[in-house]
Design an enzyme around this catalytic site. Structure first.
Site, PDB file in Angstrom:
ATOM      1  N   GLU A  92      44.668  73.031 -39.864  1.00 14.00           N
ATOM      2  CA  GLU A  92      44.249  72.558 -41.215  1.00 14.00           C
ATOM      3  C   GLU A  92      44.986  73.314 -42.455  1.00 14.00           C
ATOM      4  OE1 GLU A  92      39.754  72.264 -39.513  1.00 14.00           O
ATOM      5  OE2 GLU A  92      40.321  74.527 -40.399  1.00 14.00           O
TER       6      GLU A  92
ATOM      7  N   GLN B 281      32.881  66.095 -31.426  1.00 13.58           N
ATOM      8  CA  GLN B 281      34.053  67.246 -31.646  1.00 13.58           C
ATOM      9  C   GLN B 281      33.454  68.686 -30.963  1.00 13.58           C
ATOM     10  OE1 GLN B 281      35.564  65.692 -35.580  1.00 13.58           O
ATOM     11  NE2 GLN B 281      36.196  67.730 -35.336  1.00 13.58           N
TER      12      GLN B 281
ATOM     13  N   ARG C  30      39.505  68.257 -41.995  1.00 11.73           N
ATOM     14  CA  ARG C  30      40.593  69.398 -41.760  1.00 11.73           C
ATOM     15  C   ARG C  30      40.883  70.497 -42.553  1.00 11.73           C
ATOM     16  NH1 ARG C  30      46.061  66.194 -39.582  1.00 11.73           N
ATOM     17  NH2 ARG C  30      47.029  68.074 -38.554  1.00 11.73           N
ATOM     18  N   CYS C  31      39.628  71.135 -42.723  1.00 16.50           N
ATOM     19  CA  CYS C  31      39.619  72.199 -43.396  1.00 16.50           C
ATOM     20  C   CYS C  31      38.309  72.998 -42.901  1.00 16.50           C
ATOM     21  CB  CYS C  31      39.322  71.993 -44.823  1.00 16.50           C
ATOM     22  SG  CYS C  31      38.023  72.846 -45.463  1.00 16.50           S
TER      23      CYS C  31
END
Ligand SMILES: Cc1cc2nc3c(=O)[nH]c(=O)nc-3n(C[C@H](O)[C@H](O)[C@H](O)COP(=O)(O)OP(=O)(O)OC[C@H]3O[C@@H](n4cnc5c(N)ncnc54)[C@H](O)[C@@H]3O)c2cc1C
Lengths: 807, 287
Positions: free
Chosen positions: A761, A238, A385-386
């Site tokens: 997110e 990523q 996803r935060c």
């Protein structure tokens, strides 16, 4: 006669497919035809395959490793252990959190599924067979599973490698299993607010260990070219540039001799931010053998060894007046980081941005403290996803608000309204130090309540409860309200770095002579649709249709340096860089247009896709004409070509927010929870592509559903992982997923060039408390204050049973 | 999740398959749809050296419905069970159950023989076969024999089938016209095995239950035929008391594991709820 009238302004804008257009995703043509190019698709001549021998124990001493039988197997090329990596000083690697992590277990294993040996073979079948032949003799040690016991005087010592190093990366360690203590705010003030309050509530809220479980697991192909000494790493990264720098630092290969490529990535969600032993072992094996090595983990390895998320035990205390004005917040977190501290947070923030835990509320005084500890569990602690522990913070405060509402006998929506930061208070500095850029919370929640007919739902709930008492139904209805404020777009270089790398991002644009373009960014899409949306930002900025702009990411040899994609940072940071680079192009284009039109630059104005002479729009040059001119005219004082690069250091984070309302019907006899409806209003500032926003929200809400209602990675008392396969780890299918209703308000970010805030997110952050609050709300009239997630069937039934509702 | 190596055989007759099985006894396994076996092989919980794929054996692939008897070949898939209108008319519980197994992709491959043969306590069809009092037809080197579904299951993955036998078909009496049946299954999500499930089949005449059969899935290490629970219904008006008695009798014979689906206490409780709901649905459908 066929006279073509010139396109109208509207037609010209539509042709660009710029900001606000629900342009179809350009990525989908290849993905929907199975033509993506993932790590698993990469095949190189002579490529060998790696596979791991993993620990069956949670905590054990390695007494011996015998490779002979494995090495004797035809097709096996090498078996690496910590002993082989030691001379290279690669048996440990730095983590993104300032700790070190064993690449291959060094004398001890510290979690089940830990990497013990790396087998390299001609194909992955032989590699798997040979793994079975590596004989490892273990002596089992007592496992530490309960984080609350980590700092006991007689707790087992986990990290022998750092037992004497009592000064950690984030300050003093209070115990050999302690990682860090971090705190923020005014503890004395918060305690005083609690002591003076009319009403206080306190709860220990656990956000269980879960896993992002991307559909594509982690993997890489490492290829050392012995001729030119260059190492190429294709992988599920990523943050490819950060991987290049880290790889250079730990291998001593000069950075220009390393190329890192992230091909298509099948979902990341934070799981692919970290550096894993598989990457290092593949690189070492390729350097040793001189041929490419592929390593791709399987599903169970992914769930049990690569980065988990959450595992936070949060004790919250709220103080309030009797009419519901919150006067203070105190919270303490026990953070279970597993065997190594491998979470991925900016250096100064070992608990991420957990201090966003005052949420959307104007809380005058607050304190939060976090203690991280080691346990015999897999390392990680990534976002899922935060943005850096924001979802933990949002879950804690949103549950606490509901608990306070119960105690005050107030409607939870009303209590929120009463305590919201007001529109006119922005920019607002929270008690824990964040400067919220913009917001209009009252409008958002009011819109949400109106859209779901909140009052009517509450009236229906009153009827439902009465019918339940009369024995006419065995179902209870719950209404969950959550209002979250996210903090995304890490981040300003002055306080955000990862391993010393400032968290700016970048975009480089080249306009081709015929008026099309290529843009390269320091980020990397894993499903977010960057190739679609970033071209839209540019289309509006430079007047070239989005379809004429190629977007490239992920190859460190060609893309400008950036810190990658996670934490909803791409739009706030790289999106801003894209707009700024576009503006540089436009500035040069204006000079070219002035030359071509023989006017002064100041006499020109920008109009959709061209510069025109003020007051005389007939006299204009389109961007296409300007592009051509930049390549074939000798313009005095200007270099040929039309290119720009921008590195954007954001002045602040952005603060998206949203109002979510969930309605559930719970069958108390079975514990089955039916999500009747879910309404999600998101305010992410300027909306680049509404369709992609909706897709992101759908995906994030589905993950939130999974977390709240079923996901859990747990361990038994000797450290065996439970739920390490998709048989048990809850991934909802389309059948379990309810219909989502999405909505929006638009409050642009005042400091972002196009006012955008990031949205990927938000639904995970806001969704989890909405589901959880709904489940709690169903039982609230029976006195339920809090139960831990996940709210799966048996736990919900257990709640009903404890409240005396079952037979 | 990579299986060990094996040889693959694909016979086209039953005799050939039995011959192969006999010549590799102990090292060979039958492969039907592969949706139980291949996951086990990937986990290396099964490491056969020979796989004998029976999907090409034409004689095993038919559903035949006679005047009194139904015969289902071992390789009939769950999708075939769902799509047979004739079967759904005379024995609707097979379609109803099949539709609660996994997802369409799995049902397209998973066979009834594979589902019942190896004694996996999670599979749904074994309880249904006990409900229907089916016979399993087993063929081996010494010929053919039948074993009652109610007597076939010994423990998890232990059955009355010997290693050299193939289950070739399943037979049972055609359920009486006018019967009511139902299968209630609770699971965590699509693709999961039952947390608890119950099948009920009954007949009602003049408001009174004249026959009943009850069976349960995944509540012990074998499927459970709940004879006492069914007896509690026979002769009753299927009133609340009779149902409560059946529920209590059914719960009494469960012995579920505590696992990710919930503790044993919950699964036993849920077994009763599934039995109750299945009785009520079957009752509503009878007549
Ligand atoms: C994700 C998933 C979810 C599932 N959920 C469910 C569920 O909820 N309920 C359910 O009932 N099933 C479920 N299944 C199983 C599936 O429905 C199949 O029915 C099951 O796998 C068995 O059928 P098969 O043809 O695939 O057998 P195989 O996997 O080919 O074989 C299973 C076993 O039986 C043996 N065998 C097969 N046929 C014969 C024969 N004729 N004679 C002797 N031995 C034989 C094999 O040697 C093997 O040991 C699920 C499967 C998956 C992958």
């Amino acid at each position: 006669m066929n006279v073509q009238s010139p396109p109208t302004d509207k037609q010209r804008i539509e042709k660009l497919q710029g900001l606000g257009s629900s342009r179809k995703r350009v990525e989908d043509a290849r993905f929907t035809q199975g033509k993506g190019n993932y790590v698993g698709d990469i095949k190189l001549p002579g490529m060998l395959f790696g596979d791991f021998v993993r620990s069956p124990y949670g905590h054990a001493r390695i007494k011996s490793i015998n490779k002979d039988a494995a090495l004797a197997m035809p097709g096996v090329v090498a078996v690496l252990t910590a002993e082989d990596l030691k001379p290279l000083n690669l048996h440990y690697m730095p983590t993104l959190a300032g700790d070190v992590q064993a690449v291959l277990a060094d004398e001890k294993v510290l979690f089940q599924a830990q990497e013990v040996a790396f087998v390299v073979a001609k194909d992955r079948y032989i590699a798997a067979d040979a793994c079975e032949l590596v004989e490892v003799e273990y002596e089992e040690l007592p496992a530490l599973v309960d984080a609350f016991k980590a700092m006991d005087a007689d707790a087992p010592l986990l990290r022998e490698d750092i037992k004497d190093k009592m000064e950690g990366a984030h300050g003093a360690r209070a115990h050999y299993n302690h990682i860090f203590h971090w705190d923020c705010g005014d503890e004395e003030g918060a305690n005083k607010a609690l002591a003076d309050a009319d009403v206080t509530v306190e709860e220990m809220i656990t956000y269980q260990r879960v896993h992002p479980c991307p559909l594509e697991t982690c993997g890489c192909v490492a290829s050392m070219d012995k001729i030119n000494g260059k190492l190429t790493l294709w992988g599920t990264f990523q943050a490819p540039h950060a991987v290049r720098t880290v790889a250079s630092l730990i291998t001593n290969i000069p950075e220009h001799k390393i190329r890192v490529v992230s091909p298509d990535i099948g979902g990341g969600f934070g799981n692919k931010v970290g550096v894993y032993p598989g990457y290092i072992c593949s690189a070492v094996a390729s350097i040793v053998t001189g041929v490419p090595i592929k390593w791709v983990e399987d599903r169970m390895e992914n769930l049990s060894a690569t980065a988990f998320a959450r595992d936070y035990h949060m004790t919250g205390k709220l103080a309030a007046t009797k009419d519901g004005v919150i006067t203070g917040l105190h919270c303490h977190v026990l953070a279970d980081h597993g065997a190594f501290d491998a979470c991925a947070d900016p250096t100064k923030f070992p608990a991420g941005f957990f201090n966003i835990c005052t949420g959307s509320y104007d809380i005058p005084v607050a304190y939060c403290g976090v203690d991280g500890v080691y346990t015999n569990k897999a390392p990680g602690g990534v976002a899922y996803r935060c943005s850096f522990r924001v979802t933990e913070a949002a879950y804690m405060i949103e549950r606490m608000i509901d608990i306070l509402a119960r105690k005050l006998d107030m409607d939870p929506a009303e209590l929120r309204m009463k305590n919201f930061i007001k529109k006119e208070q922005f920019p607002y500095t929270s008690a824990l130090g964040w400067e919220y850029d913009s917001g209009d919370y009252h409008t958002a929640l009011e819109k949400g309540m109106e859209s779901v007919a909140y009052k009517a739902l509450r009236a229906e709930q009153v009827d439902n409860r009465a019918a339940f008492e009369r024995g006419e139904t065995r179902k209870l209805m719950g209404i969950g309200v959550a209002f979250f404020t996210e903090i995304v777009g890490a981040g300003p270089v002055k306080n955000c770095d990862i391993l010393g790398l400032g968290m700016f991002d970048s975009c480089e644009i080249r306009i081709h002579p015929t008026g099309s373009a290529i843009a390269r960014l320091g980020t990397i899409s894993q499903g977010q649709g960057h190739a679609t949306t970033f071209a839209q930002i540019l289309a509006t900025e430079i007047g070239i249709p989005a379809e004429d702009i190629t977007l490239e990411e992920g190859d460190t040899d060609t893309a400008p340096y950036g810190l990658g994609t996670y934490g909803s940072r791409s739009t706030p940071v790289a999106g801003a860089a894209t707009a700024m680079a576009g503006r540089k192009i436009r500035a040069k284009a204006q000079m070219i247009a002035a030359y071509l039109l023989e006017v002064h630059e100041g006499d020109l104005e920008w109009d959709i896709d061209r510069f025109q002479v003020k007051g005389n729009p007939e006299a204009h040059k389109t961007m296409k004409e300007i592009a051509f001119a930049s390549y074939n005219q000798a313009i005095p004082g200007l270099e040929p070509g039309l290119e720009a690069v921008s590195y954007y250091d954001p002045p602040n984070m952005t603060y998206p927010f949203g109002a979510y309302i969930c309605v559930v019907d719970i069958d108390v006899d079975t514990g089955v929870t039916d999500i009747r409806s879910f309404y999600a209003l998101d305010d992410c500032g300027t909306r680049i592509n509404p369709m992609i926003i909706e897709g992101q929200v759908h995906g994030g809400l589905t993950e939130a559903l999974a977390i709240a209602m079923g996901q859990e990675i747990s361990y038994d008392e000797i450290g065996n992982i439970k739920g390490g396969s998709l048989m048990d780890f809850y991934l909802p299918t389309a059948v379990e997923t309810p219909m989502w209703t999405t909505d929006f308000t638009t409050t642009p970010s005042p400091h972002h060039p196009i006012g955008a805030k990031g949205v990927g997110e938000s639904p995970n952050v806001g969704g989890v408390p909405a589901f959880s609050n709904a489940v709690h709300d169903a039982f609230a009239h029976k006195g339920l204050t809090h139960t831990q997630m996940p709210h799966d069937h048996w736990r919900v039934w257990k709640t009903a049973q404890k409240l005396g509702l079952t037979d | 999740m990579i299986p060990g190596s094996f040889d693959y055989h694909r016979p086209s007759t039953i005799d050939e398959a039995i011959g192969l099985l006999a010549s590799h006894v102990g090292d060979a396994l039958i492969l039907a749809g592969g949706h139980s076996l291949i996951p086990m092989m990937k986990l290396r919980m099964a490491t056969p050296e020979h796989l004998i794929d029976i999907q090409d054996i034409y004689d095993l692939s038919a559903i035949s419905i006679g005047a009194d008897q139904i015969d289902i070949g071992a390789t009939v898939t769950q999708a075939q069970l769902i799509h047979s209108e004739e079967l759904a008319d005379c024995c609707p519980i097979l379609r109803e159950t099949s539709l609660q197994i996994a997802d369409p992709q799995i049902r397209n491959l998973g066979t009834i023989g594979g589902n019942v043969a190896n004694g996996d306590p999670g599979n749904d069809m074994p309880a249904i076969m006990q409900l229907l009092d089916a016979d399993y037809v087993l063929q081996g080197p010494d010929g053919t024999r039948t074993v009652k579904a109610r007597a076939y299951y010994e423990a998890a993955y232990f059955t009355a089938r010997s290693e050299n036998e193939i289950l070739t078909s399943i037979r049972f009496a055609k359920p009486p016209a006018g019967h009511g049946s139902s299968y209630h299954k609770q699971k965590r999500k699509i693709g999961d095995y039952a947390t608890a499930a119950a099948a009920v089949m009954l007949e009602v005449s003049n408001g009174s239950c004249t026959s009943a059969s009850i069976a349960m899935t995944n509540l012990a290490d074998t499927p459970l035929w709940a004879e006492a629970a069914a007896n509690a219904l026979i002769g009753s008006a299927l009133d609340a008391d009779a149902i409560a008695a059946a529920v209590a009798a059914a719960r009494a014979i469960t012995n579920p594991a505590s696992d990710g689906r919930g503790p044993a206490e919950y699964r036993t409780h849920l077994a009763g709820i599934m039995v109750k709901r299945a009785i009520e649905t079957a009752h509503a459908r009878a007549g």
